[in-house]
Design an enzyme around this catalytic site. Structure first.
Site, PDB file in Angstrom:
ATOM      1  N   GLY A  27      38.709  37.983  32.132  1.00 61.12           N
ATOM      2  CA  GLY A  27      40.086  38.453  32.120  1.00 61.12           C
ATOM      3  C   GLY A  27      40.954  37.631  31.186  1.00 61.12           C
ATOM      4  O   GLY A  27      41.801  38.177  30.459  1.00 61.12           O
ATOM      5  N   ASP A  47      30.139  39.703  38.658  1.00 60.36           N
ATOM      6  CA  ASP A  47      30.249  38.268  38.432  1.00 60.36           C
ATOM      7  C   ASP A  47      29.000  37.508  38.861  1.00 60.36           C
ATOM      8  O   ASP A  47      28.426  36.752  38.073  1.00 60.36           O
ATOM      9  CB  ASP A  47      31.471  37.734  39.192  1.00 60.36           C
ATOM     10  CG  ASP A  47      31.622  36.232  39.071  1.00 60.36           C
ATOM     11  OD1 ASP A  47      32.350  35.783  38.178  1.00 60.36           O
ATOM     12  OD2 ASP A  47      31.003  35.502  39.870  1.00 60.36           O
ATOM     13  N   VAL A  89      33.165  33.923  36.192  1.00 60.79           N
ATOM     14  CA  VAL A  89      32.870  34.774  35.037  1.00 60.79           C
ATOM     15  C   VAL A  89      33.916  35.883  34.918  1.00 60.79           C
ATOM     16  O   VAL A  89      34.427  36.160  33.829  1.00 60.79           O
ATOM     17  CB  VAL A  89      31.451  35.357  35.132  1.00 60.79           C
ATOM     18  CG1 VAL A  89      31.209  36.377  34.008  1.00 60.79           C
ATOM     19  CG2 VAL A  89      30.408  34.245  35.058  1.00 60.79           C
ATOM     20  N   ASP A  90      34.232  36.527  36.029  1.00 56.60           N
ATOM     21  CA  ASP A  90      35.262  37.567  35.998  1.00 56.60           C
ATOM     22  C   ASP A  90      36.599  37.012  35.521  1.00 56.60           C
ATOM     23  O   ASP A  90      37.312  37.639  34.724  1.00 56.60           O
ATOM     24  CB  ASP A  90      35.446  38.166  37.397  1.00 56.60           C
ATOM     25  CG  ASP A  90      34.448  39.267  37.701  1.00 56.60           C
ATOM     26  OD1 ASP A  90      33.931  39.875  36.760  1.00 56.60           O
ATOM     27  OD2 ASP A  90      34.189  39.514  38.892  1.00 56.60           O
ATOM     28  N   LEU A  91      36.962  35.836  36.029  1.00 55.49           N
ATOM     29  CA  LEU A  91      38.263  35.266  35.683  1.00 55.49           C
ATOM     30  C   LEU A  91      38.333  34.895  34.208  1.00 55.49           C
ATOM     31  O   LEU A  91      39.337  35.186  33.537  1.00 55.49           O
ATOM     32  CB  LEU A  91      38.539  34.040  36.556  1.00 55.49           C
ATOM     33  CG  LEU A  91      38.836  34.338  38.030  1.00 55.49           C
ATOM     34  CD1 LEU A  91      38.803  33.060  38.858  1.00 55.49           C
ATOM     35  CD2 LEU A  91      40.188  35.026  38.180  1.00 55.49           C
TER      36      LEU A  91
END
Length: 373
Positions: free
Chosen positions: A183, A150, A178-180
Site C-alpha cells: 500500500g 500477505d 507485505v500488504d502494508l
C-alpha cells in the site's frame, strides 16, 4: 441516463487537496493506499460491490456491524456501492472517472479487462488518469495473474524463513507487513506518476505487487546472500549482522538493545559498570561482537538479570544508546510520546485510529471522515 457525478466532500486541507481518487480496492493494500492519499487531502470515493468489502466482516470486534479491520483502513473516504459486473455499474463508473485523477483497484488480473475497463481503454478515454493496480504477482510470468495474500507471500518471498526463534520453525510476521508496504509503495507510485503528469500531461499505469514488495523487504538478508551465498537462518530477535541487537530479560521485563557502533557499546558497558569490557578484543569492534555474540549475550544476560528494564532503558537512551522496553500494543498506543506525536486520532464518537506518520510543516494530514458505514 444522467452522468454520475463525483460527490461533494467536506472542505479539507493537505498537500493533495483537490485531487480526486476513486478507490475500487478491497482488503488491505489498496485501501491503505487510498487512506494515505485521503489523509493528505485527496477526495477519495470508495466504491464497494453489493456485498461490501470483505474486511467489513473480519471481526470481532465490531461496531455498528462493521469490523475493526475495515475501520482501520478506510477513513477519509466517502462510500458508494456499484456492481461493476453490470452495465449500469460500469456506466456509472465511467461517469465518475470523468472527474477523477486517480483510480485504485486490486481486482484479479484480467477482471478489469473483461469488463472493458482495462488500462488501454481507460487511458484512451481519460488520458490524464493515473491507474494504480495492487496485485498479487503481476500480470505475467510463471505466477502472473494469480491471487496473493500477505501470509502466502511472506512464505514465498523468504520473509518467514528469517523470522522465528533459533531452534524453532519459520513464523509469519505478526502483522500484514507485505500488504502494508505494498500500500505504501502504491501510494508512492501514484505520487511519482502525478509528478510526471505535471510535465507530460498524461497519466500512466502504476502497479505494486505483493510479491515484488515482499522481496524488497529482505534487507539485509538479500544483500548478505548476494555477497557470500550463505543461506540466512533463524536468529530470533537478534540482528544477523550486528550485536548486541537483541532482546534481553531484565528483573522487570524484556529490554531490546540496538547497539550499532563501538561508541554506543562503550556507553552500554560504562552504564553497566564494566567499561573494560568494551576494550576486550572479543568485543572491541562490530565485527568481533557479531562473531562472539554467544559469549557476549551470556555476559549481558548476567548483568541485566538484576536491572530494572525501564529505568535502564531511560538511562541508556539519555546516554545515546538505542534501546527500549518491549511494550504491549495497549502500552504503545497509550505512551506519552504517542500522545505528544499526535499518533492517535478520533473522528466523532465512533472512530479512533492510528494517525498518519507523515508530518508536513505547512500542509499536514487532516481527518475529515470516519470510514463509511
Amino acid at each position: 441516463m444522467s452522468k454520475t457525478s463525483f460527490p461533494r466532500f467536506p472542505a479539507g486541507q493537505g498537500s493533495l487537496q483537490g485531487l480526486r481518487v476513486i478507490d475500487l480496492s478491497r482488503i488491505l493494500g489498496g485501501p491503505y493506499c487510498g487512506q494515505i492519499l485521503g489523509d493528505h487531502g485527496a477526495d477519495v470515493l470508495k466504491i464497494e460491490p453489493p456485498q461490501g468489502d470483505d474486511t467489513r466482516t473480519w471481526g470481532p470486534p465490531f461496531r455498528h456491524g462493521v469490523a475493526s479491520y475495515y475501520m482501520g483502513l478506510n477513513r477519509n473516504k466517502l462510500g458508494m456501492q456499484l456492481d461493476l459486473a453490470s452495465d449500469v455499474g460500469r456506466l456509472a463508473l465511467m461517469g465518475l472517472l470523468e472527474d477523477a485523477d486517480v483510480l485504485i483497484e486490486n481486482f484479479k488480473t484480467g477482471t478489469m479487462e473483461k469488463w472493458g475497463l482495462g488500462f488501454d481503454v481507460l487511458h484512451a478515454r481519460f488520458p490524464r488518469l493515473v491507474h494504480c493496480r495492487v496485485s498479487g504477482f503481476g500480470a505475467d510470468g510463471p505466477l502472473g495473474g494469480l491471487a496473493g495474500y500477505d501470509a502466502a507471500v511472506q512464505a514465498m518471498a523468504g520473509i518467514m524463513s528469517v523470522n522465528g526463534e533459533v531452534d524453532g520453525e519459520p513464523l509469519r510476521v505478526g502483522l500484514p507487513v507485505v500488504d502494508l508496504v505494498t500500500g505504501l509503495n502504491a501510494a508512492l507510485g501514484v505520487m511519482l506518476a502525478l509528478q510526471e503528469r505535471a510535465r507530460s500531461g498524461l497519466g500512466q499505469f502504476v502497479e505494486a505487487s505483493l510479491y515484488d514488495c515482499g522481496l524488497s523487504l529482505l534487507h539485509p538478508h538479500a544483500s548478505n546472500w548476494f555477497m557470500d551465498g550463505r543461506e540466512p537462518r533463524l536468529t530470533g530477535n537478534a540482528h544477523p549482522n550486528i550485536y548486541p541487537y537483541d532482546a534481553f530479560a531484565t528483573r522487570s521485563g524484556a529490554l531490546f538493545l540496538a547497539v550499532g557502533n563501538d561508541r554506543q557499546f562503550a556507553w552500554l558497558c560504562d552504564e553497566l559498570g564494566s567499561p573494560e569490557v568494551a576494550r576486550d578484543p572479543r568485543y572491541a569492534s562490530a565485527g568481533a561482537r557479531s562473531v562472539n555474540r554467544a559469549e557476549l549475550r551470556a555476559w549481558l544476560l548476567e548483568q541485566l538479570a538484576t536491572c530494572d528494564g525501564q529505568a535502564l532503558a531511560d538511562a541508556l537512551m539519555l546516554r545515546g544508546v538505542p534501546c527500549a522496553p518491549v511494550l504491549k500494543v495497549s502500552e504503545a498506543l497509550q505512551h506519552p510520546h504517542t500522545r505528544h506525536r499526535e499518533m492517535v486520532v478520533s473522528i466523532g464518537d465512533g472512530y479512533t485510529g492510528v494517525a498518519s506518520p507523515i508530518k508536513l510543516s505547512r500542509s499536514p494530514a487532516s481527518y475529515r471522515l470516519a470510514p463509511p458505514l
